[in-house]
Write a protein that holds these residues in place. Sequence first.
Motif, PDB file in Angstrom:
ATOM      1  N   MET A   1       1.906   3.743   1.917  1.00 40.24           N
ATOM      2  CA  MET A   1       1.408   4.370   2.503  1.00 40.24           C
ATOM      3  C   MET A   1       0.511   3.267   3.933  1.00 40.24           C
ATOM      4  O   MET A   1       0.586   4.371   5.049  1.00 40.24           O
ATOM      5  N   PRO A   2       0.726   2.677   3.946  1.00 42.26           N
ATOM      6  CA  PRO A   2       0.567   1.647   4.645  1.00 42.26           C
ATOM      7  C   PRO A   2       1.287   2.179   6.327  1.00 42.26           C
ATOM      8  O   PRO A   2       0.383   2.276   7.205  1.00 42.26           O
ATOM      9  N   SER A   3       2.306   1.953   5.562  1.00 40.93           N
ATOM     10  CA  SER A   3       3.380   2.131   7.523  1.00 40.93           C
ATOM     11  C   SER A   3       3.509   3.965   7.350  1.00 40.93           C
ATOM     12  O   SER A   3       3.816   3.466   8.309  1.00 40.93           O
TER      13      SER A   3
ATOM     14  N   PRO B   1      -2.569  -1.354  -4.193  1.00 40.23           N
ATOM     15  CA  PRO B   1      -3.343  -2.514  -3.797  1.00 40.23           C
ATOM     16  C   PRO B   1      -3.275  -2.285  -2.203  1.00 40.23           C
ATOM     17  O   PRO B   1      -4.204  -2.560  -1.713  1.00 40.23           O
ATOM     18  N   ARG B   2      -1.884  -1.234  -2.457  1.00 40.40           N
ATOM     19  CA  ARG B   2      -1.841  -0.820  -0.930  1.00 40.40           C
ATOM     20  C   ARG B   2      -2.747   0.546  -0.124  1.00 40.40           C
ATOM     21  O   ARG B   2      -3.663  -0.194   0.551  1.00 40.40           O
ATOM     22  N   ALA B   3      -2.784   0.796  -1.201  1.00 41.85           N
ATOM     23  CA  ALA B   3      -3.892   2.209  -1.129  1.00 41.85           C
ATOM     24  C   ALA B   3      -5.208   1.232  -0.726  1.00 41.85           C
ATOM     25  O   ALA B   3      -6.025   1.642   0.011  1.00 41.85           O
ATOM     26  N   LEU B   4      -5.584   0.645  -1.351  1.00 43.90           N
ATOM     27  CA  LEU B   4      -7.192   0.166  -1.653  1.00 43.90           C
ATOM     28  C   LEU B   4      -7.315  -0.588  -0.116  1.00 43.90           C
ATOM     29  O   LEU B   4      -8.873   0.128   0.064  1.00 43.90           O
ATOM     30  N   SER B   5      -6.493  -1.246  -0.133  1.00 39.19           N
ATOM     31  CA  SER B   5      -6.813  -2.044   1.455  1.00 39.19           C
ATOM     32  C   SER B   5      -6.431  -0.911   2.466  1.00 39.19           C
ATOM     33  O   SER B   5      -7.121  -1.633   3.278  1.00 39.19           O
ATOM     34  N   SER B   6      -6.257   0.171   2.248  1.00 43.38           N
ATOM     35  CA  SER B   6      -5.893   0.964   3.530  1.00 43.38           C
ATOM     36  C   SER B   6      -7.608   2.059   3.476  1.00 43.38           C
ATOM     37  O   SER B   6      -7.741   3.029   3.978  1.00 43.38           O
TER      38      SER B   6
END
Length: 319
Positions: A87-89, A230-235
């Motif tokens: 997701m982040p990329s 964690p990646r989604a939550l950081s986004s």
Amino acid sequence: MADEHEHVPVLLKRIVELFAPVFSDREAVLVDATVGLGGHSDALLTEFPALRLVALDRDPNALELSAQRLAKHGDRVDFVHAVYDEMPSALQGLGLSRVDGILFDLGVSSMQLDRAERGFAYSKDSPLDMRMDPTTGITAADVLNTYAPGELIRILRDYGEERFAQRIVKAVVAEREKEPFTRSGRLVELLYDAVPAASRRTGGHPAKRTFQALRIEVNGELEVLRRAMPRALSSLAVGGRIVVESYQSLEDRLVKQAFAELAKSRTPEGLPVELPGHGPELKLLTRGAEKAGEAETEHNPRAASVRLRAAERIGDRAR
């Protein structure tokens, strides 16, 4: 699961309700991390006219079908072929760093179950594939035919919570020595023989747990979800909300742990005030996991096993 009623998005009214405080009367960006047939996204785009959608899916066929369904929303939708731990990329590629909403509808979609050639459904004899992205990776047949017996036992126990893993694997190993597995019908027949009749009467279809375990292994679902949370939550922007629908206990446990970790304070116990940057990052919006009501479950059998959790980002911690 081929009936039309099973294409109905699960807990749709509740999901619209949870996102309404964030999406009403303002421009906002939602990531549908598992767009599938686009049912949830279609309803949200219709309900909130200023909403922009980033539609992710690892299944190229799902992206094609959702693009047809969501075409009426025009340039408000960006489609990205990606696994949700990317997701982040994916967002970076669209010039986005933070978004206002994230939706996960986990597990296998009704469209994937309906297509016999995909090999997800134990009710139809089909190739043992089970890849959510059929363009890459190992198949369920590869797992059955090449994994060591100990690995197969672990997969059935850990991912399928299968009590008879040892019996099943012993039968699989004996059968694959005669001829490699290629189709689901042969595996289902083996499972009927390997799972005791008493368990079949009380524990549902004897293939259910093994098929779930193979699907999770083929698609790396738990590892992907463990990275994705964690990646989604950081986004997620401060004030943004995340909603996750899980359909089995292993997924729900990972989501619960990820939310709980960020919903607690890091200020040492005993201090009279919260240290700056050490407060909770998330506020939980559901008490435990919410389930579908009886009326929805009757209308849409897929809703029977759903567990919904939601949270709102309320701050950023000191890094």
